[in-house]
Design an enzyme around this catalytic site. Structure first.
Site, PDB file in Angstrom:
ATOM      1  N   ASP A  90      34.059 -61.417   5.965  1.00 11.00           N
ATOM      2  CA  ASP A  90      33.438 -62.386   5.054  1.00 11.00           C
ATOM      3  C   ASP A  90      32.866 -61.717   3.806  1.00 11.00           C
ATOM      4  O   ASP A  90      32.798 -62.352   2.754  1.00 11.00           O
ATOM      5  CB  ASP A  90      32.406 -63.278   5.753  1.00 11.00           C
ATOM      6  CG  ASP A  90      31.309 -62.524   6.461  1.00 11.00           C
ATOM      7  OD1 ASP A  90      31.329 -61.283   6.454  1.00 11.00           O
ATOM      8  OD2 ASP A  90      30.433 -63.191   7.036  1.00 11.00           O
TER       9      ASP A  90
HETATM   10  C1  LAN Z   1      25.136 -57.595  10.044  1.00  2.94           C
HETATM   11  C2  LAN Z   1      24.912 -57.729   8.609  1.00  2.94           C
HETATM   12  C3  LAN Z   1      25.941 -58.516   7.869  1.00  2.94           C
HETATM   13  C4  LAN Z   1      26.566 -59.595   8.714  1.00  2.94           C
HETATM   14  C5  LAN Z   1      27.307 -60.686   7.911  1.00  2.94           C
HETATM   15  C6  LAN Z   1      28.329 -60.122   6.952  1.00  2.94           C
HETATM   16  C7  LAN Z   1      26.305 -61.481   7.099  1.00  2.94           C
HETATM   17  C8  LAN Z   1      27.963 -61.638   8.901  1.00  2.94           C
HETATM   18  O1  LAN Z   1      28.531 -62.720   8.247  1.00  2.94           O
HETATM   19  C9  LAN Z   1      28.883 -60.917   9.842  1.00  2.94           C
HETATM   20  C10 LAN Z   1      28.086 -59.903  10.687  1.00  2.94           C
HETATM   21  C11 LAN Z   1      27.323 -58.870   9.839  1.00  2.94           C
HETATM   22  C12 LAN Z   1      28.319 -57.852   9.368  1.00  2.94           C
HETATM   23  C13 LAN Z   1      26.282 -58.116  10.648  1.00  2.94           C
HETATM   24  C14 LAN Z   1      26.525 -57.843  12.076  1.00  2.94           C
HETATM   25  C15 LAN Z   1      25.353 -57.259  12.895  1.00  2.94           C
HETATM   26  C16 LAN Z   1      24.537 -56.274  12.094  1.00  2.94           C
HETATM   27  C17 LAN Z   1      25.431 -55.137  11.692  1.00  2.94           C
HETATM   28  C18 LAN Z   1      24.017 -57.034  10.869  1.00  2.94           C
HETATM   29  C19 LAN Z   1      23.152 -58.240  11.214  1.00  2.94           C
HETATM   30  C20 LAN Z   1      23.085 -56.017  10.260  1.00  2.94           C
HETATM   31  C21 LAN Z   1      22.422 -55.345  11.479  1.00  2.94           C
HETATM   32  C22 LAN Z   1      23.254 -55.713  12.719  1.00  2.94           C
HETATM   33  C23 LAN Z   1      23.354 -54.511  13.671  1.00  2.94           C
HETATM   34  C24 LAN Z   1      24.131 -54.875  14.924  1.00  2.94           C
HETATM   35  C25 LAN Z   1      21.949 -54.040  13.993  1.00  2.94           C
HETATM   36  C26 LAN Z   1      21.858 -52.898  14.947  1.00  2.94           C
HETATM   37  C27 LAN Z   1      21.635 -53.404  16.284  1.00  2.94           C
HETATM   38  C28 LAN Z   1      22.493 -53.280  17.282  1.00  2.94           C
HETATM   39  C29 LAN Z   1      22.404 -54.218  18.401  1.00  2.94           C
HETATM   40  C30 LAN Z   1      23.551 -52.262  17.306  1.00  2.94           C
END
Ligand code: LAN
Length: 769
Positions: A462
């Site tokens: 996305d």
């Molecule tokens: C994110 C940040 C961006 C987000 C979007 C692009 C907004 C979404 O549409 C798809 C998923 C994604 C890429 C996403 C997935 C999970 C993340 C990476 C996070 C919320 C930022 C932090 C999170 C990550 C998993 C945090 C670390 C914790 C763990 C459980 C490993």
């Protein structure tokens, strides 16, 4: 090798001179008791102070604040942009506080401690400030800033506070210990917290479930393989397997007075007498959002026996080979991401791994490179220094803001903003695939956009879709065309290719990769606290972003792969309909919550018909009408919509009209409405109010057009009453979420989405009034 690309890098530097000059100056008032979300004031004040162009007159053009005080919705949008352009960084990105989770910084603090480089001085003071701000009245910390205290948050942040120099008898420490002890001590925290405690040498490795490195040696064609997991889980369990298999522990744990003290402080029984193995599965019930299933426990028990008796002979060699691959894989991840790593959890683990691989030499180049990239994750706001959930949300926020500005129709009034934004997107698109990508389970990258920076470099479906839409929208502006280099068509095709390649068999799009595993992987989820993390599922957000991006692309470049584009969009549309809920909404997985998901669902469906140059089918129209009806039912008395992160946890739109829900925090704005959710609902409803070309011949408008228009007008009015005189909006509840349960801040959303919604409202409806 470090990439030269520095665009978007956000780091905070302590300035001793400035600090001394400002001594005594009161910090911006912050009370986590009133609202635990900081409004990112430090960064905004700095950027606004550095703004060299014309400043908006106080109160803005077209009169004062709020509806009824003169001025149009378009003026309100303009004021919103005028304010927010001052916050844009010189390299073109917006971004801001991406904090929220409270389980990240302790890992980084422990990592620094165990490699012999404890965090100290001004940095430690700023971190202590943050920890104390977010400690709750019951002495604990939540898993994120808005939730009730958990054993996960409390065990980790207690240790963090102690490593940062707090005395054990200081009041906050005593209160935190009381919280821990009342729930059975650190034996009852979660597996990820226990893992960090084990690295620090204050928890026994026998109390950790096995993470066998041998799993990497499984043949790839097996239905289960770690390479098929969601990349974030994969990249967390990768360093865990390495550190677990080596039982790596802080070398001085048995002699360091601080770790010896922690061994008594964290438990209710004497440390030496603890039966660690008996506590491998122990986890406080309040923390267990996704309790490991019985089959996983059986497997873990079998692995525990294997760890004790089975790991001999040829199996030892298998472990050694698995470990060698894990080390190689982590080094590749470090190189690919310029030592940023995919996320905050594996980043902190990799600091320890690099140190372990270097034989405990903190001066080793890999360790130094890692430490240079720690700052990318740290952020300072009025609540203190925190560790963010990523190295920022730069590219994502920028793509949205640019689309919002174009959709207001005011873009040509803001040439600098558009030009800078254009340059950021040009520099941030990923130019090449990773070397050896298949060996390290990497999808293609070339042409994709990341969530944060090019240096991070993991493309996301996305983020690619939103980046592509922003570029397509900007390319038509004369202020961009006249001043900026064109984007070669091939780069657009590369982006489209990334989107094509990421479409799943179910027609939808997942986050970073295709869905590689199966739904039953979830019964192997060992995390206790996070739901649906084992594989990369198709999501409404990712699917809609890709569908609308392909549709926007097809409009401008109709001759590039037209059949493939059309087919991808049609399949995406069918997927969107298939996951709509019975009440007409879509569940948002990455922001709070149904208003967000429903916005994506509706604009996605509208794009399907638009590309096919036909009116919406009966099924699509039905889906859109049900979505509109859902939003109409949910509008609050004051004209807004509002959800707290609990909507994501409970998978239900909150009925409460109060400002705070009763169970475990969860901020709702005034009268239950928040500006960000209201903006999403307004955008969704405006898209659901189909135009003549979207309707079948003979239909002038959708059945509930009058109700939709009235609701949109009230929503827009609500946004205007909440706008501040300088064009900003106040920070309300947390708007981001991940893994069903953890809130995460998107501090730019309160500017981007109200501007966008007001702009769309003004152009579509206000002009006609
Ligand atoms: C994110 C940040 C961006 C987000 C979007 C692009 C907004 C979404 O549409 C798809 C998923 C994604 C890429 C996403 C997935 C999970 C993340 C990476 C996070 C919320 C930022 C932090 C999170 C990550 C998993 C945090 C670390 C914790 C763990 C459980 C490993």
């Amino acid at each position: 090798p470090l990439l030269g690309e520095a665009a978007g890098r956000q780091i905070w530097v302590h300035d001793e001179g400035l600090a001394r000059a400002q001594e005594g100056r009161a910090l911006p008032a912050f009370s986590a008791a009133r609202n635990p979300n900081a409004s990112d004031r430090l960064m905004r004040e700095q950027n606004i102070a550095a703004w060299r162009e014309e400043r908006p007159a106080a109160g803005g053009e077209g009169g004062g604040q709020g509806e009824g005080e003169g001025g149009s919705a378009l003026d309100a949008a303009r004021r919103g942009i005028r304010y927010f352009q001052m916050v844009q960084c010189e390299d073109g990105h917006w971004g801001g506080d991406y904090g929220g989770p409270l389980f990240l910084m302790p890992g980084m603090i422990i990592a620094h401690y165990v490699i012999g480089e404890p965090i100290a001085g001004a940095r430690a003071a700023a971190m202590r400030h943050y920890l104390l701000n977010h400690q709750q009245r019951d002495g604990g910390w939540g898993t994120h800033v808005e939730c009730a205290s958990t054993m996960f948050g409390t065990a980790l942040n207690y240790v963090a506070l102690r490593l940062l120099g707090a005395a054990p008898d200081a009041a906050p420490c005593a209160a935190a210990r009381a919280f821990l002890h009342a729930r059975g001590g650190a034996l009852m925290t979660t597996s990820w917290a226990k893992f960090w405690l084990a690295l620090l040498g204050v928890y026994g490795w026998d109390g950790i479930n096995s993470v066998p490195a041998e799993m990497w040696l499984l043949p790839r064609w097996l239905p289960f393989h770690p390479g098929r997991m969601w990349c974030h889980s994969r990249m967390v369990y990768l360093p865990m397997c390495y550190l677990y298999c080596r039982r790596w522990t802080y070398a001085r744990a048995d002699a360091d007075p601080l770790t010896l003290a922690l061994r008594t402080e964290l438990y209710t029984t004497p440390y030496a007498a603890i039966d660690w193995d008996a506590h491998r599965h122990a986890c406080c019930p309040e923390d267990a959002y996704a309790p490991p299933r019985p089959v996983m426990r059986l497997l873990q028990n079998a692995l525990a026996a294997y760890e004790r008796w089975g790991c001999v002979g040829p199996l030892r060699r298998a472990r050694a080979r698995g470990l060698a691959f894990a080390a190689e894989y982590m080094a590749a991840e470090d190189a690919q991401t310029n030592y940023i790593d995919i996320g905050p959890v594996n980043k902190a683990f990799h600091v320890v791994v690099a140190f372990a691989e270097a034989g405990g030499d903190a001066r080793a180049p890999a360790v130094r490179r890692h430490l240079q990239r720690v700052d990318d994750y740290l952020w300072v706001a009025e609540d203190g220094m925190k560790m963010q959930g990523y190295n920022g949300s730069q590219c994502w926020d920028t793509s949205f803001m640019l689309q919002a500005v174009v959709d207001t129709g005011l873009a040509e009034e803001f040439p600098l903003l558009c030009q800078r934004g254009w340059r950021y997107l040009m520099r941030t698109q990923i130019p090449v695939d990773e070397d050896n990508r298949e060996r390290y389970y990497r999808h293609i990258s070339k042409g994709g956009w990341p969530f944060s920076t090019a240096a991070h470099g993991w493309p996301i479906s996305d983020c690619t879709g939103e980046g592509l839409k922003a570029v397509l929208a900007l390319a038509r502006l004369s202020c961009v065309e006249a001043a900026e280099a064109r984007m070669p068509e091939q780069r657009l095709y590369d982006a489209v290719n990334v989107i094509f390649s990421l479409q799943n068999e179910d027609g939808g799009w997942a986050t970073y990769e295709n869905t590689r595993g199966f739904g039953w992987y979830e019964s192997l989820n060992p995390s206790e606290v996070f739901g649906d993390i084992m594989i990369d599922y198709s999501y409404v957000e990712c699917t809609s972003a890709c569908v609308t991006a392909l549709a926007a692309f097809a409009r401008r470049h109709p001759r590039h792969a037209p059949r493939r584009v059309a087919r991808a969009i049609a399949r995406g549309g069918a997927f969107l309909r298939s996951i709509q809920r019975a009440d007409g909404s879509w569940y948002g997985s990455w922001a709070v919550c149904f208003t967000y998901g429903t916005w994506f669902g509706v604009v996605g469906l509208a794009a399907v018909a638009a590309t096919a140059r036909r009116p919406l089918s009966a099924a699509e129209r039905g889906a859109v009408a049900r979505a509109a009806a859902f939003l109409l039912r949910r509008q609050r008395a004051n004209g807004g919509w509002g959800e707290s992160y609990l909507a994501c946890v409970n998978k239900a739109y909150p009925e409460a009209d109060g400002t705070r829900s009763t169970s475990g925090g969860g901020e709702l704005g005034a009268g239950g409405s928040g500006v960000v959710q209201t903006a999403w609902a307004v955008l969704a409803l405006a898209a659901a109010d189909l135009r003549p070309g979207q309707l079948r011949a003979g239909e002038a408008e959708v059945a509930d057009a009058a109700a939709i228009r009235a609701a949109v007008a009230r929503g827009a009015a609500f946004l205007r009453t909440r706008q501040l005189p300088d064009g900003d909006w106040a920070q309300e509840g947390i708007t981001g979420v991940f893994n069903r349960s953890c809130g995460i801040s998107y501090s730019a959303y309160r500017n981007i989405f109200p501007v966008w919604a007001l702009g769309v409202y003004a152009r579509r409806y206000e002009a006609q009034r």
